[in-house]
Design an enzyme around this catalytic site. Structure first.
Site, PDB file in Angstrom:
ATOM      1  NE  ARG A   1      -2.587  -1.053   3.587  1.00 17.45           N
ATOM      2  CZ  ARG A   1      -3.366  -0.667   4.578  1.00 17.45           C
ATOM      3  NH1 ARG A   1      -4.590  -0.216   4.316  1.00 17.45           N
ATOM      4  NH2 ARG A   1      -2.946  -0.702   5.811  1.00 17.45           N
TER       5      ARG A   1
ATOM      6  N   GLY B   1      -7.307   8.003  -2.114  1.00 20.02           N
ATOM      7  CA  GLY B   1      -7.649   7.355  -3.377  1.00 20.02           C
ATOM      8  C   GLY B   1      -6.780   7.762  -4.546  1.00 20.02           C
TER       9      GLY B   1
ATOM     10  NE  ARG C   1      -6.840   8.901   6.515  1.00 21.56           N
ATOM     11  CZ  ARG C   1      -6.965   8.608   5.243  1.00 21.56           C
ATOM     12  NH1 ARG C   1      -5.930   8.623   4.456  1.00 21.56           N
ATOM     13  NH2 ARG C   1      -8.135   8.302   4.745  1.00 21.56           N
TER      14      ARG C   1
ATOM     15  CB  SER D   1      -1.374  49.937   3.582  1.00 23.83           C
ATOM     16  OG  SER D   1      -2.209  48.824   3.354  1.00 23.83           O
TER      17      SER D   1
ATOM     18  CB  CYS E   1      -5.231  46.944   2.235  1.00 27.44           C
ATOM     19  SG  CYS E   1      -4.447  48.121   1.119  1.00 27.44           S
TER      20      CYS E   1
ATOM     21  CE1 TYR F   1      -3.533  47.317   7.823  1.00 27.11           C
ATOM     22  CE2 TYR F   1      -1.985  48.519   9.208  1.00 27.11           C
ATOM     23  CZ  TYR F   1      -2.772  48.434   8.064  1.00 27.11           C
ATOM     24  OH  TYR F   1      -2.787  49.462   7.164  1.00 27.11           O
TER      25      TYR F   1
HETATM   26  C1  PEP Z   1      -4.153  46.896  -4.232  1.00 31.76           C
HETATM   27  O1  PEP Z   1      -3.740  47.320  -5.303  1.00 31.76           O
HETATM   28  O2  PEP Z   1      -3.735  45.867  -3.700  1.00 31.76           O
HETATM   29  C2  PEP Z   1      -5.213  47.614  -3.522  1.00 31.76           C
HETATM   30  C3  PEP Z   1      -5.587  47.244  -2.322  1.00 31.76           C
HETATM   31  O3  PEP Z   1      -5.836  48.623  -4.197  1.00 31.76           O
HETATM   32  P1  PEP Z   1      -6.919  48.384  -5.339  1.00 31.76           P
HETATM   33  O4  PEP Z   1      -7.252  46.945  -5.371  1.00 31.76           O
HETATM   34  O5  PEP Z   1      -8.057  49.252  -4.995  1.00 31.76           O
HETATM   35  O6  PEP Z   1      -6.158  48.860  -6.545  1.00 31.76           O
END
Ligand code: PEP
Ligand code: MG
Length: 900
Positions: free
Chosen positions: A92, A101, A336, A786, A853, A873
């Site tokens: 196996r 599988g 497992r 950011s 972001c 963050y």
């Molecule tokens: C990005 O470019 O990652 C951002 C957050 O801005 P947008 O998506 O509004 O261009």
């Protein structure tokens, strides 16, 4: 090679890298004294050698395998291929990460015409011996000799039809003998040689086949979908056969120590009397629930319960196990960590802490961040559901509600999704070849198979609603329809499935949010939802551990409220241009964009001020004293302008119409002129972001006024607000300096005028490689960074974030790129820029706050990276906040483990 069995083992559970998951756990179980049939594991190192040597087992390794076989013979007091006392083994596969599988197994190895006769005499069970032999030739033929398994199945089906039987158990000794001879004929016909009678040849061919199966296309697809590296290789376990098919006191089964769908504490699973393992998984015979094992074989059941309780304690996790009972003796064949739904994962984690089995930190590691998605899944609108007929009930294999148009193949599912359709994949049963289709479908419905069948296991893992083993569904693949009673469904017809209840319903039922979402929306009291309570408790444990803060991308007060309910600690991105999509506002922003003269533009812009102020007021209020990052306007102009082609058509129609519309025509012509003048070949790389603010400073002045007027008003009302103003798309420090100067001027003027002092900061997005590279300089002005990883990925790769889907699919399929860089941060490229920017930025400004972001802020693997490079963050959509909270905690716990 590592030996196990007889109450000891050379390996243990921590050796998954070389023993694979199955091998490591067999060793562990053996080591703690559970009854595991003896055997040995050929390590993943050998698999790597095998691949290097162009799919050959090196002679020295062959020798070592034979030595271990000898040891197994000594322990079992049987001899491989011996005509008096033959040893039979299973071969196996078992890789580090479970790939259900995906790879191959051969059972009953060591049987040939001679040893078969001995097995008949020894067991005095002729039927059993021939049953083993026909299974061996079937599996060996399929896995090792690569004869399409359908050919074996066709022979079997024909035989049963001739005999007028349905169940394999009704096959007589004679018919099994006939099957063996027909199978042998097939082998000869397909390969030009006889089924190998040399048992050592059988063994080496089988081991080679398992190694080869590591690289079969379905295993590769599975690894790609599950981010499992290709170079790990698989181990092979060679183990003494125990027989669940040796009569009425024998059985084979699989189970979980807790219910994998709901998390309920109960022994959950299924078994079949007088059968071998693959019968359960293949869905050939309908298994019975484990509960009835208690009545049928009480002794074995009791042992199974004890053993598996022990295993759960020993592993500190819910276990998924396989067992075989041979003549009333129970053997454990595998254990497992069990796959489970998101619902079950949270319940098990919280329950196990409350039962004192594990601590909170261990509990956090038991839930995959993405699994939390399921708790936030839609369910059917209960009222609407009443208007739809319940067509049939199957097994509730994977929870969640889904509606879609019927398709019958994985390819159709993929094509349907491409066309923007919602589809439900309907099959007799699914196989690993269907994975791409299952992934594309909204839900899965199968006619056969049990709770541990492929569709059920994979569906649960993918978080796809699935109803399996729905016996009322009769599929006619040739004529391409399925029937439930006298109702027929063809491709494109709508059905709905409820994976939590196992229901199949007629038509398209609208879905509505999950229970948790209802609590969040205030439709249910939190106290009335145990699920919500567990969810909140669990995530509060994550909050105690994590270092990263979690913020939301939110543009409206409603988004902000949901985000706070999910635990957002601030807003990381308000896209102010999204505040203008409203019909009332669109004309003003269009006018602003289309204006040629400054006065005209300023007038249009200041019409927007009251709206903006109201929006900001609502957002700040919803967030209270949590920080809110507002980004100045970043509209790709094309998104706000009418399309040139549309204007031209409109004009042409007007000009040919009879009526006198000179005024309107002139207006349209002017508009068209302006649209032409503004149009860009590459709007994503054009006049957007801070470039707009630099050329039209009045836009930024208005936005800064709106922000500070809202904050001043709230401050006067007694709130404490911390606005952060963020400048988008800068490439050079000078762009930021220019924009910051405007924001600061407006803020200071307004604060002076109103006699208030408000703490605020001005920072920038880092989303152009040049900004990342010159971060030390940029940080002289920027009070925070950011990462806009959407644009940063677009500009680092030179790939449009809006197009490219087609070529990217090829890249991903060929493994040229491991992941879609717009989903998961490309660590060596984009990630390196981020790392550099953090380091250089903080050289200038040691307390520089840095976040992210782009969409990557909600992706667990990217979150791990963000933690590692020291971000403060991550900011993601409201619905991803729970995922981010958990992922951010897990990376801390992983580091803790790594650092001892
Ligand atoms: C990005 O470019 O990652 C951002 C957050 O801005 P947008 O998506 O509004 O261009
Ligand atoms: Mg951007």
């Amino acid at each position: 090679m590592y030996f196990f069995g007889g109450g000891s083992a050379e390996g243990n559970r921590d050796m998954k890298d070389i023993l694979g998951g199955k091998g490591a756990n067999l060793a562990e179980m053996s080591g703690i004294g559970l009854p595991v049939p003896a055997g040995f594991t050929v390590s993943t190192e050998v698999c790597k050698l095998f691949t290097q040597e162009e799919n050959k087992i090196p002679p020295a390794i062959e020798e070592e395998i034979l030595q271990h076989l000898k040891k197994l013979e000594t322990i079992t007091q049987q001899k491989f291929g011996d005509k008096d006392n033959p040893l039979l083994v299973s071969v196996r596969s078992g890789a580090k990460f479970s790939m259900p599988g995906m790879m191959d197994t051969v059972l009953n190895l060591g049987l040939n015409d001679q040893t078969l006769e001995r097995l008949v005499q020894k067991t005095e069970n002729r039927r059993f011996a021939w049953d083993c032999y026909r299974r061996l030739i079937h599996m060996f033929g399929d896995v090792v000799l690569e004869i399409p398994k359908k050919k074996f199945e066709d022979i079997l089906r024909k035989k049963k039809k001739e005999m007028g039987i349905i169940n394999d158990l009704e096959l007589t000794e004679k018919s099994l003998e006939e099957l063996v001879s027909e199978y042998k004929g097939l082998v000869k016909e397909e390969t030009g040689r006889e089924f190998p009678q040399d048992v050592k040849e059988q063994l080496f061919l089988a081991i080679s086949a398992v190694f080869k199966s590591w690289n079969n296309p379905r295993a590769k697809t599975y690894r790609r979908l599950n981010h499992i590296p290709d170079d790990l290789g698989t181990a092979v376990n060679v183990q003494l056969m125990v027989f669940g098919n040796s009569g009425e006191n024998s059985a084979t089964g699989v189970g979980f120590t807790r219910n994998p769908a709901t998390g309920e504490k109960e022994l959950f699973g299924e078994f079949i009397v007088n059968a071998q393992g693959e019968d359960v998984v293949a869905g050939v015979r309908t298994p019975s629930p484990l509960k009835s094992l208690e009545m049928q074989m009480p002794e074995s059941y009791k042992k199974l319960k004890d053993f598996t309780d022990n295993l759960e304690k020993h592993y500190s996790d819910m276990q998924d196990f396989e067992f075989t009972i041979q003549d009333d003796t129970l053997y454990m064949l595998q254990t497992r960590s069990g796959k489970r739904t998101g619902f079950a994962a949270i319940k098990i984690a919280v329950d196990m802490v409350e039962e004192g089995l594990i601590d909170q930190e261990k509990a956090l590691m038991l839930v995959e961040p993405e699994a939390l998605n399921q708790l936030l899944h839609p369910v059917f609108d209960a009222k609407e559901k009443k208007n739809h007929d319940l067509l049939a009930k199957g097994l509730a294999a994977s929870p969640g509600a889904a509606a879609g148009q019927v398709v019958f193949t994985a390819e159709e599912a993929v094509a349907g999704k491409k066309e923007g359709k919602q589809v439900i994949l309907v099959r007799d049963e699914t196989s690993p070849d269907d994975i791409h289709g299952m992934s594309a479908a909204q839900g899965i419905l199968t006619a056969t198979g049990g709770m541990t069948s492929h569709a059920a296991v994979v569906g649960r893992q993918m978080g796809k609603p699935a109803v399996v083993g729905c016996g009322d569904v009769t599929l006619n693949e040739e004529k391409r329809f399925f029937a439930i009673g006298d109702k027929k469904f063809s491709e494109g017809d709508w059905i709905s499935i409820e994976g939590t209840l196992g229901e199949v319903l007629d038509g398209e039922i609208p879905t509505q949010p999950s229970e948790i979402m209802k609590v969040v929306r205030g439709e249910i009291n939190p106290e009335d939802s145990p699920m919500y309570q567990r969810f909140v408790k669990f995530l509060s444990w994550a909050d105690k551990v994590r270092k990263l803060k979690v913020r939301a991308n939110a543009d409206t007060p409603e988004d902000a409220r949901i985000a706070v309910a999910f635990g957002a600690e601030g807003i990381g991105l308000v896209r102010t241009e999204h505040m203008f999509f409203d019909r009332e506002r669109l004309p003003f922003i269009k006018k602003m964009i289309l204006s040629e003269a400054k006065e005209e533009r300023t007038a249009a812009i200041y019409k927007l001020l009251p709206f903006q102020k109201e929006d900001f007021y609502g957002l700040f209020k919803a967030m209270g004293d949590r920080p809110v990052t507002i980004r100045t306007l970043d509209p790709p102009l094309h998104e706000f302008l009418p399309r040139r082609e549309d204007l031209m058509v409109e004009l042409a129609v007007l000009k040919t119409s009879q009526s006198d519309q000179q005024e309107k025509i002139r207006e349209l012509e002017k508009l068209l002129e302006r649209v032409k003048a503004l149009s860009e070949f590459n709007p994503m790389l054009g006049h957007r972001g801070c470039r707009l603010g630099v050329t039209y400073p009045e836009v930024i002045e208005m936005q800064a006024s709106a922000i500070f007027e809202a904050v001043i008003q709230l401050t006067k009302e007694g709130e404490k607000i911390f606005p952060e103003i963020m400048i988008p798309l800068i490439g050079t420090r000078e762009e930021l300096t220019d924009q910051k100067e405007i924001v600061v001027r407006v803020a200071e003027e307004l604060m002076e005028k109103h006699g208030v002092k408000i703490p605020y900061s001005v920072g920038t997005m880092i989303e152009i490689p040049r900004a990342a590279i010159t971060a030390a300089e940029v940080a002289k002005d920027a009070e925070f960074f950011s990462f806009g990883t959407n644009d940063l990925t677009q500009t680092t790769y030179g790939v449009s974030r809006d197009d490219g889907a087609d070529f990217m699919a090829h890249y991903l399929a060929q493994g040229i790129w491991p992941d879609n860089p717009f989903e998961t941060v490309d660590i060596p490229g984009v990630g390196e820029l981020m790392k550099w920017a953090v380091e250089k930025g903080r050289q200038t400004r040691p307390d520089l706050k840095v976040g992210i972001c782009g969409v990557h802020g909600g992706d667990p693997r990217s979150i791990i990276f963000c933690h590692k490079i020291g971000l403060n963050y991550v900011s993601c959509s409201a619905y991803q906040i729970p995922i981010a909270r958990l992922a951010a905690a897990q990376v801390v716990l992983e580091e803790k483990k790594e650092n001892g």
